[in-house]
Enzyme design. Structure first.
Site, PDB file in Angstrom:
ATOM      1  N   LYS A  53       0.837  -1.195   0.000  1.00  0.00           N
ATOM      2  CA  LYS A  53       0.000   0.000   0.000  1.00  0.00           C
ATOM      3  C   LYS A  53       0.876   1.251   0.000  1.00  0.00           C
ATOM      4  CE  LYS A  53      -3.774  -2.507   2.071  1.00  0.00           C
ATOM      5  NZ  LYS A  53      -4.417  -3.011   3.280  1.00  0.00           N
ATOM      6  N   GLN A  97      -4.876  -1.636   9.558  1.00  0.00           N
ATOM      7  CA  GLN A  97      -4.716  -2.975   8.987  1.00  0.00           C
ATOM      8  C   GLN A  97      -5.271  -4.033   9.950  1.00  0.00           C
ATOM      9  OE1 GLN A  97      -3.339  -3.611   5.789  1.00  0.00           O
ATOM     10  NE2 GLN A  97      -4.180  -5.636   6.214  1.00  0.00           N
ATOM     11  N   ASP A 120     -11.372   2.551   3.680  1.00  0.00           N
ATOM     12  CA  ASP A 120     -11.597   1.101   3.605  1.00  0.00           C
ATOM     13  C   ASP A 120     -13.092   0.788   3.602  1.00  0.00           C
ATOM     14  OD1 ASP A 120      -9.779  -0.884   3.246  1.00  0.00           O
ATOM     15  OD2 ASP A 120      -9.213  -1.105   5.356  1.00  0.00           O
TER      16      ASP A 120
END
Ligand code: NDP
Length: 294
Positions: A53, A97, A120
């Site tokens: 990422k 994460q 997200d």
């Protein structure tokens, strides 16, 4: 033989387009879009994802803020980092994460993210915005699936779609997105009575199950478009080696489907490209920039 839906090539061209728009954004506002990624602990797969990422952000011309915290970080400290990132003007998107180390309340941490920075799409606010048709962020994997479907089929309106899987991160948002495109949507799951028969009625099949090669070719309506979200590692031909397969039995499905995503090289590469897409969207909304004019 079905047409291959090349997610790798689509993701590469999407990333290139985003890099161009990002340059336009930076020229207009005098700053780069910024993504903050928070990694807690040493999970090996998560470390690989976070590195990818970071690289993708830099390649697109975005700012990447990495926060690596030890596994024994107190939940309160993680929450105060999220609060700090919510208030940081340089940060447009925040990604924590998952999975978090055992003992941490993942839901509490995710819900602490400002919905306007939730690139997200995992907060309940984002899920609710999708459900009610308000502008918001959509989870990256289903968003990537939708982009591939629209590229392959154009208008999806009126098509019958079956989504196999009802997780909050893939199945449910996928079904909502297809509904938003005016598909007639069926959500199948482990209690669905006759899955092959359910799948046989669908013009579009999205498999997000986590069971290697479960969906067989003879389950499909001839000409159906098949999106395989599954990533399953199975023993390879050589001893000690593994290979990746999807949730669809590609060998039999390719002879019946009209178009199909391979694994790897289908949905997988779309996820990070969509994260960049969402981050740029977040930056544009925060700065009041019209993205279509970039
Ligand atoms: P989950 O395990 O959270 O959900 C799986 C879903 O499949 C559940 O809803 C479950 O039903 C359903 N299911 C399980 N067994 C069956 C069965 N025999 N018949 C019908 N339905 C069944 O998985 P995720 O949604 O997180 O992920 C799904 C797959 O997608 C995995 O392979 C994962 O690795 C992959 N993935 C890929 C990503 C990418 O970037 N390409 C990103 C995220 C996931 P029930 O609810 O009834 O238990």
């Amino acid at each position: 033989m079905a047409t291959l839906i090349d997610g790798k090539a689509f993701a590469a061209s999407l990333r290139e387009r985003i890099a161009g728009e990002t340059a336009g954004f930076t020229a207009k506002t005098g700053r780069k879009p910024g993504l903050a990624v928070v990694l807690v602990g040493e999970d090996a797969a998560s470390q690989v994802y976070v590195r990818s990422k970071h690289k993708a952000c830099i390649a697109a011309g975005m700012e990447s803020f990495e926060h690596r915290l030890p596994a024994d970080t107190a939940e309160a400290d993680l929450l105060s980092l999220v609060a700090q990132l919510n208030g940081d003007a340089r940060v447009d998107g925040i990604l924590v994460q998952l999975p978090l180390p055992e003992g941490m309340d993942e839901n509490a941490v995710i819900q602490a993210i400002d919905p306007d920075k939730d690139v997200d799409g995992f907060t309940t606010a984002s899920a609710g915005r999708l459900l009610t048709g308000l502008p918001g962020f959509v989870a990256c994997t289903p968003l990537g699936c939708l982009m591939l479907l629209k590229d392959a089929l154009g208008d999806l309106s009126g098509k019958s779609a079956v989504v196999i899987g009802r997780s909050n991160i893939v199945g449910k948002p996928m079904a909502q997105l297809l509904l938003r495109e005016s598909c007639t949507v069926t959500i199948a799951h482990s209690r669905t009575r006759d899955l092959p028969e359910t799948v046989r009625g669908a013009d579009i099949v999205v498999a997000a199950v986590g069971r290697p090669e479960m969906v067989k070719g003879d389950w499909l309506k001839p000409g159906a478009t098949v999106i395989d979200v599954g990533i399953n590692r199975v023993p390879g031909e050589e001893e000690g080696k593994t290979r990746l397969v999807g949730d669809v039995d590609f060998a039999s499905a390719k002879d019946v489907a009209g178009a199909i995503t391979p694994v790897p090289g289908g949905v997988g590469p779309m996820t990070i490209a969509c994260l960049l897409h969402n981050t740029l969207d977040a930056a544009c909304r925060r700065e009041g920039v019209d993205r279509t004019a970039l």
